[in-house]
Design an enzyme around this catalytic site. Sequence first.
Site, mmCIF file in Angstrom:
data_model
loop_
_atom_site.group_PDB
_atom_site.id
_atom_site.type_symbol
_atom_site.label_atom_id
_atom_site.label_comp_id
_atom_site.label_asym_id
_atom_site.label_seq_id
_atom_site.Cartn_x
_atom_site.Cartn_y
_atom_site.Cartn_z
ATOM 1 N N ALA A 71 0.826 -1.213 0.000
ATOM 2 C CA ALA A 71 0.000 0.000 0.000
ATOM 3 C C ALA A 71 0.857 1.259 0.000
ATOM 4 C CB ALA A 71 -0.958 -0.002 1.184
ATOM 5 N N THR A 72 2.074 1.185 0.544
ATOM 6 C CA THR A 72 2.958 2.357 0.499
ATOM 7 C C THR A 72 3.228 2.740 -0.953
ATOM 8 O OG1 THR A 72 3.999 1.786 2.595
ATOM 9 C CG2 THR A 72 5.252 3.238 1.132
ATOM 10 N N ASN A 104 -5.963 3.509 10.581
ATOM 11 C CA ASN A 104 -5.221 2.370 11.133
ATOM 12 C C ASN A 104 -5.021 2.433 12.639
ATOM 13 O OD1 ASN A 104 -3.634 4.519 9.855
ATOM 14 N ND2 ASN A 104 -1.869 3.514 10.749
ATOM 15 N N SER A 140 -3.183 -3.648 0.514
ATOM 16 C CA SER A 140 -1.954 -4.301 0.949
ATOM 17 C C SER A 140 -2.248 -5.768 1.228
ATOM 18 C CB SER A 140 -1.456 -3.610 2.226
ATOM 19 O OG SER A 140 -0.358 -4.310 2.748
ATOM 20 N N CYS A 185 4.144 2.379 11.997
ATOM 21 C CA CYS A 185 4.928 3.338 11.212
ATOM 22 C C CYS A 185 5.461 4.461 12.069
ATOM 23 C CB CYS A 185 4.063 3.909 10.108
ATOM 24 S SG CYS A 185 2.455 3.193 10.094
#
Length: 389
Positions: free
Chosen positions: A76-77, A156, A204, A328
């Site tokens: 997904a990044t 998230n 993702s 993250c």
Amino acid sequence: MNKRPLYFDYAATTPVDDRVIQVMVDCLGFEGNFGNPASGSHAFGQQARQSVELAREQVAQLINASAEQIIWTSGATESNNLALKGVAQASRESRGHIITSQIEHKAVLDTAYFLQQSGFDVTFLAPDKDGLVSAAKVSAALREDTLLVSLMLVNNELGTVNDIPGIGRVVREHGALFHVDAAQGAGKVAIDLAEWAVDLMSFSGHKIYGPKGIGALYVGPRARDRLQAQIHGGGHESGLRSGTLATHQIAGMGAAFAIASQSFDQELAHIQGLRQRLLKQLADVPGLQCNGCPTHRIPHTLSLTFTEGHFNSSALSSVLAYSATSACNSASKAPSHVLLALGHDAEKAGRTIRLSLGRFTREEDIDAAASAIKGAVAAPAPFWAVAQS
Ligand SMILES: *Cc1c(COP(=O)(O)O)cnc(C)c1O
């Protein structure tokens, strides 16, 4: 050997489902489906291509899109990078306006900062106190030169769910493109891209019981010709993302999406039951605050702040693998930007834990978690009691 703590961090990553592992293993080894999916001249390549195309159908099916709208990425990044930079660079206007929010994942935020430095004007919308960004707020921020709006489906850290269909209508009426980071939404929220006015959506593998290092970007018809590739090479993926396709990763992600389609209702009911069980047991913890909107949310993710008294996080983390912030942010040890945006100060953010539940969470895990949490927030024994024992 240390006893492993109970796993309560499904929002950071999920274990790969055994059924997915089998599909992946079948793509490896000389007996396996190891061909290069781009080598169409022989049976090995053709067979690998079939696995890739099956997986594309499986991903598309969960989100009600068609297979040719799915582009494989490394996660997904990368999907977020491709969506934001790709639209920004393809835009012919010399300046453009981009709208996002303060509580996006770093993969969107840092990309937006990068674009800001290269001359784009970026508006970072503040969420409301419940962690949501409303269609009205987006509508008020849209300008004549707005090129792109990027907002997440599910946050998230909080588990809150934005009104993506409503926001999509506002953005579509304006004419800008709409990107949605749905890494935390796939398999948890019913996604309907045939109905929703969304142009780009990121996914993702490893948030949905598939492998790490694989993801996808949905590219709808309005975005197709307005997206500049970020990785150039052999022109794979309709020229939008070059590089040899990772057959085993892709087949695994496809299998994970297929399992999520089949078990969607059952899994949601399972997690809802677990969440209720946990909150019931924690109901008497004084000063417990549950962050994020109580209604527009997935049941999987709980953001809990212990506003009163003592909170022993090291005792708790030896028993439970939870997250103090998102994975993250953990690397930087900075207080969560999401909690700060909700109005927490650094101290309150430090007294917040994210517990995320998943497919393999059992009722006894919930009971153990509840008692560990109660132990960690109970007042410490007075010094004389410790001295006597
Ligand atoms: C995990 C996550 C990402 C990053 O996905 P990777 O596949 O790990 O690169 C992006 N956005 C959200 C909301 C996430 O939860």
